[in-house]
Scaffold this active site. Sequence first.
Site, PDB file in Angstrom:
ATOM      1  N   ASN A  15       0.866  -1.188   0.000  1.00 33.26           N
ATOM      2  CA  ASN A  15       0.000   0.000   0.000  1.00 33.26           C
ATOM      3  C   ASN A  15       0.899   1.233   0.000  1.00 33.26           C
ATOM      4  O   ASN A  15       1.454   1.592   1.029  1.00 33.26           O
ATOM      5  CB  ASN A  15      -0.896  -0.039   1.248  1.00 33.26           C
ATOM      6  CG  ASN A  15      -1.706   1.241   1.413  1.00 33.26           C
ATOM      7  OD1 ASN A  15      -1.756   2.080   0.506  1.00 33.26           O
ATOM      8  ND2 ASN A  15      -2.324   1.404   2.574  1.00 33.26           N
ATOM      9  N   TRP A  16       1.001   1.846  -1.164  1.00 33.75           N
ATOM     10  CA  TRP A  16       1.895   3.016  -1.280  1.00 33.75           C
ATOM     11  C   TRP A  16       1.362   4.256  -0.585  1.00 33.75           C
ATOM     12  O   TRP A  16       2.072   5.236  -0.444  1.00 33.75           O
ATOM     13  CB  TRP A  16       2.111   3.345  -2.760  1.00 33.75           C
ATOM     14  CG  TRP A  16       3.096   2.462  -3.449  1.00 33.75           C
ATOM     15  CD1 TRP A  16       3.599   1.274  -2.991  1.00 33.75           C
ATOM     16  CD2 TRP A  16       3.700   2.684  -4.727  1.00 33.75           C
ATOM     17  NE1 TRP A  16       4.479   0.753  -3.907  1.00 33.75           N
ATOM     18  CE2 TRP A  16       4.554   1.600  -4.985  1.00 33.75           C
ATOM     19  CE3 TRP A  16       3.577   3.687  -5.686  1.00 33.75           C
ATOM     20  CZ2 TRP A  16       5.302   1.500  -6.162  1.00 33.75           C
ATOM     21  CZ3 TRP A  16       4.322   3.586  -6.850  1.00 33.75           C
ATOM     22  CH2 TRP A  16       5.178   2.504  -7.074  1.00 33.75           C
ATOM     23  N   LYS A  17       0.081   4.254  -0.242  1.00 36.69           N
ATOM     24  CA  LYS A  17      -0.558   5.467   0.296  1.00 36.69           C
ATOM     25  C   LYS A  17      -0.299   6.631  -0.665  1.00 36.69           C
ATOM     26  O   LYS A  17      -0.274   6.412  -1.876  1.00 36.69           O
ATOM     27  CB  LYS A  17      -0.067   5.735   1.720  1.00 36.69           C
ATOM     28  CG  LYS A  17      -0.215   4.496   2.618  1.00 36.69           C
ATOM     29  CD  LYS A  17       0.018   4.764   4.065  1.00 36.69           C
ATOM     30  CE  LYS A  17      -0.150   3.475   4.858  1.00 36.69           C
ATOM     31  NZ  LYS A  17      -0.016   3.646   6.297  1.00 36.69           N
ATOM     32  N   HIS A 102      -9.711   1.605   5.961  1.00 33.18           N
ATOM     33  CA  HIS A 102      -8.347   1.812   6.464  1.00 33.18           C
ATOM     34  C   HIS A 102      -8.399   2.880   7.557  1.00 33.18           C
ATOM     35  O   HIS A 102      -9.152   3.848   7.453  1.00 33.18           O
ATOM     36  CB  HIS A 102      -7.425   2.256   5.320  1.00 33.18           C
ATOM     37  CG  HIS A 102      -5.976   2.229   5.722  1.00 33.18           C
ATOM     38  ND1 HIS A 102      -5.426   3.195   6.530  1.00 33.18           N
ATOM     39  CD2 HIS A 102      -4.990   1.346   5.462  1.00 33.18           C
ATOM     40  CE1 HIS A 102      -4.148   2.905   6.736  1.00 33.18           C
ATOM     41  NE2 HIS A 102      -3.856   1.783   6.103  1.00 33.18           N
ATOM     42  N   GLU A 104      -6.577   5.288   8.307  1.00 33.24           N
ATOM     43  CA  GLU A 104      -6.329   6.666   7.876  1.00 33.24           C
ATOM     44  C   GLU A 104      -7.600   7.266   7.254  1.00 33.24           C
ATOM     45  O   GLU A 104      -7.882   8.443   7.417  1.00 33.24           O
ATOM     46  CB  GLU A 104      -5.148   6.700   6.895  1.00 33.24           C
ATOM     47  CG  GLU A 104      -3.834   6.507   7.651  1.00 33.24           C
ATOM     48  CD  GLU A 104      -2.727   5.852   6.860  1.00 33.24           C
ATOM     49  OE1 GLU A 104      -2.810   5.772   5.626  1.00 33.24           O
ATOM     50  OE2 GLU A 104      -1.751   5.409   7.509  1.00 33.24           O
ATOM     51  N   GLU A 174      -4.969  -4.080  11.467  1.00 34.21           N
ATOM     52  CA  GLU A 174      -3.951  -3.026  11.486  1.00 34.21           C
ATOM     53  C   GLU A 174      -4.168  -2.164  12.718  1.00 34.21           C
ATOM     54  O   GLU A 174      -4.933  -1.179  12.668  1.00 34.21           O
ATOM     55  CB  GLU A 174      -4.073  -2.138  10.241  1.00 34.21           C
ATOM     56  CG  GLU A 174      -3.755  -2.827   8.948  1.00 34.21           C
ATOM     57  CD  GLU A 174      -3.231  -1.828   7.904  1.00 34.21           C
ATOM     58  OE1 GLU A 174      -2.154  -2.073   7.368  1.00 34.21           O
ATOM     59  OE2 GLU A 174      -3.891  -0.818   7.664  1.00 34.21           O
ATOM     60  N   GLY A 180       2.996   3.083  10.955  1.00 28.62           N
ATOM     61  CA  GLY A 180       3.978   4.144  10.762  1.00 28.62           C
ATOM     62  C   GLY A 180       4.749   4.534  12.005  1.00 28.62           C
ATOM     63  O   GLY A 180       5.404   5.574  12.031  1.00 28.62           O
ATOM     64  N   SER A 219       3.740  -1.224  10.618  1.00 31.55           N
ATOM     65  CA  SER A 219       5.202  -1.212  10.815  1.00 31.55           C
ATOM     66  C   SER A 219       5.869  -2.536  10.442  1.00 31.55           C
ATOM     67  O   SER A 219       6.830  -2.953  11.092  1.00 31.55           O
ATOM     68  CB  SER A 219       5.550  -0.823  12.257  1.00 31.55           C
ATOM     69  OG  SER A 219       5.205   0.527  12.473  1.00 31.55           O
ATOM     70  N   GLY A 240       2.936  -0.669   4.380  1.00 31.27           N
ATOM     71  CA  GLY A 240       2.921   0.708   3.909  1.00 31.27           C
ATOM     72  C   GLY A 240       4.326   1.171   3.575  1.00 31.27           C
ATOM     73  O   GLY A 240       4.875   0.863   2.514  1.00 31.27           O
ATOM     74  N   GLY A 241       4.931   1.905   4.498  1.00 30.11           N
ATOM     75  CA  GLY A 241       6.210   2.582   4.256  1.00 30.11           C
ATOM     76  C   GLY A 241       7.285   1.708   3.631  1.00 30.11           C
ATOM     77  O   GLY A 241       7.983   2.142   2.699  1.00 30.11           O
TER      78      GLY A 241
END
Length: 261
Positions: A15-17, A102, A104, A174, A180, A219, A240-241
């Site tokens: 997931n690149w966001k 999600h 976010e 999640e 993050g 994470s 993600g990151g």
Amino acid sequence: MISATPGRRKTLVANWKLNGHAEGVEAWLEAMAPIALEGKLDLVLMPPALWMERAGKWLARHPGAITLGAQNVAACEEGAYTGEISASMLARAGARYALIGHSERRRLFGETDEIVSRKLACCLAAGLTPVLCIGETEGERRAGETDRVLERQLAILDEGGGFSPGASLWIAYEPVWSIGTGQAATPELVEAVLSRVRSHWAGLNATIHEEPRLLYGGSVSPANAASLVALEAVDGLLVGGASVEPESCADLCRSVIRALA
Ligand code: 13P
């Protein structure tokens, strides 16, 4: 303990966001496709929606390597909803999956359980696999409310809206406090939560194509991916990151493949 389906290949969802750049799509796919083609790990790319077709065109020339998913989907199929993209538009652009709920989106964009429920129905109607994200905040965890929060978020499945024998569902745990922050959930917590999720599903008596795939996200890094993916309860990781740069994502995939060997 209720575990993941034996013999099922595990999945890594990138997931690149709101990260990356357009030319990076092909660079990422070129770096990751050989890993996917080894056939040991299913890979799903979730780029910003604008680049979905770009990725889809590349994948049409390299069939079977990687599949595509959307980070978000509209809660309606069509109409006066400025800025939204419907499930069927995403499906036509090549998406097979869409994240719904999600944290976010819940936290920053006001996505309520009711909206998530409508997104679920839209995905199922368009033949997309919804990836329902659930997770408690730090405050809810400290207050001992984790189970109650997760049950509330899972309750949108109870109406069974749109499930059919041909449908698929993925559910990602999640925890909000782990996203993050560099603080992944412990393997014990992930196992306990995913077992409860599986029991919840089993209690619904809904018939779909296969048992829901259960993912963990928060994470995940090349350093901890192996211990998380090796858990029996875990069908895959939502990253993600660490998934955006091809080098880091390749490191992560390699450590996952080693852990599963
Ligand atoms: P990080 O891997 O950056 O913690 O993000 C997890 C996530 O939200 C994936 O959907």
